[in-house]
Write an enzyme that holds these catalytic residues in place. Structure first.
Site, PDB file in Angstrom:
ATOM      1  N   GLN A 102      -4.584  -5.132   7.129  1.00  0.00           N
ATOM      2  CA  GLN A 102      -5.409  -6.103   6.495  1.00  0.00           C
ATOM      3  C   GLN A 102      -5.453  -7.593   7.097  1.00  0.00           C
ATOM      4  O   GLN A 102      -6.192  -8.360   6.859  1.00  0.00           O
ATOM      5  CB  GLN A 102      -5.028  -6.446   5.220  1.00  0.00           C
ATOM      6  CG  GLN A 102      -5.444  -5.022   4.253  1.00  0.00           C
ATOM      7  CD  GLN A 102      -6.834  -4.530   4.397  1.00  0.00           C
ATOM      8  OE1 GLN A 102      -7.665  -5.218   4.924  1.00  0.00           O
ATOM      9  NE2 GLN A 102      -7.079  -3.247   3.812  1.00  0.00           N
ATOM     10  N   HIS A 149       0.954  -1.310   0.141  1.00  0.00           N
ATOM     11  CA  HIS A 149      -0.016  -0.182   0.051  1.00  0.00           C
ATOM     12  C   HIS A 149       1.027   1.255   0.013  1.00  0.00           C
ATOM     13  O   HIS A 149       2.147   1.319   0.656  1.00  0.00           O
ATOM     14  CB  HIS A 149      -0.898  -0.021   1.222  1.00  0.00           C
ATOM     15  CG  HIS A 149      -2.080   0.874   1.387  1.00  0.00           C
ATOM     16  ND1 HIS A 149      -1.710   2.306   1.815  1.00  0.00           N
ATOM     17  CD2 HIS A 149      -3.415   0.835   1.033  1.00  0.00           C
ATOM     18  CE1 HIS A 149      -2.940   2.982   1.560  1.00  0.00           C
ATOM     19  NE2 HIS A 149      -3.939   2.190   1.223  1.00  0.00           N
ATOM     20  N   CYS A 192      -4.803   2.453  -3.805  1.00  0.00           N
ATOM     21  CA  CYS A 192      -3.508   2.977  -3.123  1.00  0.00           C
ATOM     22  C   CYS A 192      -2.055   1.937  -3.351  1.00  0.00           C
ATOM     23  O   CYS A 192      -1.379   1.797  -2.654  1.00  0.00           O
ATOM     24  CB  CYS A 192      -3.396   3.051  -1.692  1.00  0.00           C
ATOM     25  SG  CYS A 192      -4.589   4.342  -1.524  1.00  0.00           S
ATOM     26  N   ASP A 237       3.340  -4.039   8.016  1.00  0.00           N
ATOM     27  CA  ASP A 237       1.977  -3.370   7.831  1.00  0.00           C
ATOM     28  C   ASP A 237       0.923  -4.696   8.090  1.00  0.00           C
ATOM     29  O   ASP A 237       0.863  -5.363   7.081  1.00  0.00           O
ATOM     30  CB  ASP A 237       1.857  -2.772   6.596  1.00  0.00           C
ATOM     31  CG  ASP A 237       0.369  -2.125   6.063  1.00  0.00           C
ATOM     32  OD1 ASP A 237      -0.374  -2.553   6.985  1.00  0.00           O
ATOM     33  OD2 ASP A 237       0.586  -1.839   4.954  1.00  0.00           O
ATOM     34  N   LYS A 260     -10.369  -0.824  10.641  1.00  0.00           N
ATOM     35  CA  LYS A 260     -10.507  -2.046   9.567  1.00  0.00           C
ATOM     36  C   LYS A 260     -10.800  -3.365  10.402  1.00  0.00           C
ATOM     37  O   LYS A 260     -11.063  -4.445   9.840  1.00  0.00           O
ATOM     38  CB  LYS A 260      -9.349  -2.134   8.880  1.00  0.00           C
ATOM     39  CG  LYS A 260      -8.769  -1.256   7.869  1.00  0.00           C
ATOM     40  CD  LYS A 260      -7.759  -1.435   6.984  1.00  0.00           C
ATOM     41  CE  LYS A 260      -7.241  -0.144   6.141  1.00  0.00           C
ATOM     42  NZ  LYS A 260      -8.070   0.186   5.174  1.00  0.00           N
TER      43      LYS A 260
HETATM   44  N1  7TS Z   1      -1.657  -0.801   4.719  1.00  0.00           N
HETATM   45  C1  7TS Z   1      -2.646  -1.532   4.079  1.00  0.00           C
HETATM   46  C2  7TS Z   1      -2.272  -2.827   3.568  1.00  0.00           C
HETATM   47  C3  7TS Z   1      -3.915  -1.122   3.962  1.00  0.00           C
HETATM   48  O1  7TS Z   1      -4.990  -1.757   3.368  1.00  0.00           O
HETATM   49  C4  7TS Z   1      -4.144   0.294   4.291  1.00  0.00           C
HETATM   50  C5  7TS Z   1      -5.746   1.030   3.908  1.00  0.00           C
HETATM   51  C6  7TS Z   1      -3.181   1.063   4.947  1.00  0.00           C
HETATM   52  C7  7TS Z   1      -2.261   0.495   4.958  1.00  0.00           C
HETATM   53  C8  7TS Z   1      -3.431   2.533   5.340  1.00  0.00           C
HETATM   54  O2  7TS Z   1      -4.572   2.350   6.586  1.00  0.00           O
HETATM   55  P1  7TS Z   1      -4.914   3.701   7.202  1.00  0.00           P
HETATM   56  O3  7TS Z   1      -5.870   3.299   8.086  1.00  0.00           O
HETATM   57  O4  7TS Z   1      -3.757   4.451   7.793  1.00  0.00           O
HETATM   58  O5  7TS Z   1      -5.608   4.548   6.188  1.00  0.00           O
HETATM   59  N2  7TS Z   1      -6.159   0.562   2.815  1.00  0.00           N
HETATM   60  C9  7TS Z   1      -7.370   0.836   2.239  1.00  0.00           C
HETATM   61  C10 7TS Z   1      -7.871   0.117   1.258  1.00  0.00           C
HETATM   62  O6  7TS Z   1      -7.615  -0.914   0.958  1.00  0.00           O
HETATM   63  N3  7TS Z   1      -9.039   0.837   0.903  1.00  0.00           N
HETATM   64  O7  7TS Z   1      -9.253   1.766   1.436  1.00  0.00           O
HETATM   65  C11 7TS Z   1      -8.032   2.002   2.432  1.00  0.00           C
END
Ligand code: 7TS
Length: 405
Positions: A202, A122, A363, A199, A225
């Site tokens: 997910q 990501h 992303c 990371d 999430k």
């Molecule tokens: N890493 C992964 C693997 C992610 O899926 C996401 C967000 C992030 C980092 C960033 O997370 P945040 O909470 O800091 O924004 N992924 C997604 C997605 O798949 N669709 O919208 C956000």
């Protein structure tokens, strides 16, 4: 086939609503999950009964708020099986956690050092490392993936060297669902003394995580999430590393002594938690963790795995549908395209039928570039997803195809 009872789904008020006159079919949980009533109620209770700033007042409300807040840190410690509660740092989310680590490494890396990331990342586990490389003169290296979305472990082994200082990769890919071999990759990185940053955005919603067993140095996640509120996340770090890294932000809460010229920092975890934290979100996250553990993370995983197999079979049977991401170890995400159709057009028609999917690059532009596509349509699953949701997707997709072709 789906393993969780419908009573699980019934705890999500939003899933009762209609979108464009149709019952909502929510298949965008990888972007953010919906929230069970227990989480919503915990936040209302906090504001109705003990709203107060934490770690400050001697008064009753502040003590109650602090106890609830710190209680969630302990819940997270147990959830991740961290050795110490102070190894759990509250952040704004995964992005903030990774930036905290990458920024901390500014004072450690030098020209000639190397940072390894993967093609599966990501942007939030890519751009902070690019910034670190630019700032320090270190070099960024990439582990490529194959056509299934599986990392090339031979290439990874070849990239590792005594110059490798940081290896950063995701536990589960948000675009393709690939589950990466965290333990194996960590052992390999540690042979060269490199720090491992995972990371877990997910992974935490879908699988149990034991940071001591994985032996990672840092692990990042987002509450939103995993059935919790937005604006809150965690950075797990081994004590030795968290002590070594300088803080990312200065301010109240994170100091021990302050003089006009210079200050000393507070101990862990407060060194990394400048300013008033997102108290309501921490408390909501605690309720989400309790909820997840009551349902059972392993039960959620089995439920989603069964649905993933079902969705894959049904989607593959539709002429013109191509699924991206065929890793043997795969979780909760199905990315696909329809031959000759733009993902955005398909997503827009699905939305008119009340079906929420994400379309675009998710992303993860390097993945889309590798496949030579502008993006995909992505359906992602959670504990509340049902077979009926996936049947609705298949039916909606067939209708969209007949309208667009
Ligand atoms: N890493 C992964 C693997 C992610 O899926 C996401 C967000 C992030 C980092 C960033 O997370 P945040 O909470 O800091 O924004 N992924 C997604 C997605 O798949 N669709 O919208 C956000």
């Amino acid at each position: 086939m789906a393993n969780l009872p419908t009573s699980v789904r019934e705890q999500f008020p939003i899933l009762q609503r209609k979108v464009n006159g149709k019952p909502l079919v929510y298949l965008d949980s990888a972007a953010t999950t919906q929230k069970p009533l227990a989480v919503i109620e915990a936040i209302v209770r906090y504001y109705s009964e003990f709203n107060s700033n934490v770690h400050r007042g001697v008064h009753q409300l502040s003590q109650e708020a602090t106890e609830a807040f710190e209680g969630v840190r302990i819940q997270l410690q147990q959830h991740l099986h961290a050795a110490e509660a102070h190894e759990i740092i509250f952040t704004k989310g995964t992005t903030d956690s990774i930036n905290t680590v990458a920024h901390g490494f500014r004072s450690i890396l030098q020209p000639g050092d190397e940072i390894i990331v993967t093609q599966l990342e990501h942007h939030s586990n890519l751009v902070p490392w690019q910034m670190l490389a630019q700032h320090t003169g270190a070099t960024l290296r990439y582990v490529p993936m194959d056509g299934r979305g599986v990392l090339d472990m031979k290439a990874y082994a070849d990239l590792l060297s005594p110059s490798t200082k940081v290896v950063a990769f995701n536990h589960i890919s948000n675009a393709l669902g690939t589950v990466n071999p965290v333990k194996e990759m960590t052992v390999m990185a540690h042979q060269y003394g490199a720090a491992v940053v995972v990371d877990g955005a997910q992974a935490l919603p879908h699988t149990t995580v034991d940071v001591q067993d994985l032996d990672v140095d840092f692990y990042a996640g987002s509450a939103h999430k995993m059935y919790g509120p937005t604006g809150i996340g965690l950075l797990y770090g081994k004590t030795t590393w968290l002590e070594k890294l300088p803080p990312y932000q200065g301010g109240g809460e994170m100091i021990a002594e302050v003089a006009m010229e210079v200050s000393t920092y507070a101990g862990l975890p407060h060194k990394f938690e400048a300013g008033t934290p997102n108290i309501e979100a921490v408390i909501g996250w605690g309720a989400a963790l309790t909820w997840m553990n009551r349902v059972g993370v392993k039960n959620i995983q089995a439920h989603e795995d069964a649905l993933l197999r079902y969705a894959t079979e049904r989607l593959e049977a539709i002429p013109g549908v191509k699924i991206y991401g065929k890793a043997p170890e795969k979780a909760a995400v199905i990315s696909f395209n329809v031959h000759g159709l733009h993902p955005y057009d398909v997503g827009t028609l699905l939305d008119q039928m009340g079906i929420a999917v994400r379309t675009g690059q998710h992303c993860t532009q390097p993945i889309m570039d590798e496949f030579g596509i502008p993006g995909t349509i992505r359906a992602s699953l959670a504990a509340y997803t049902t077979k009926e949701d996936l049947d609705a997707l298949v039916k909606g997709l067939e209708k969209a195809i007949s309208l667009l072709q």
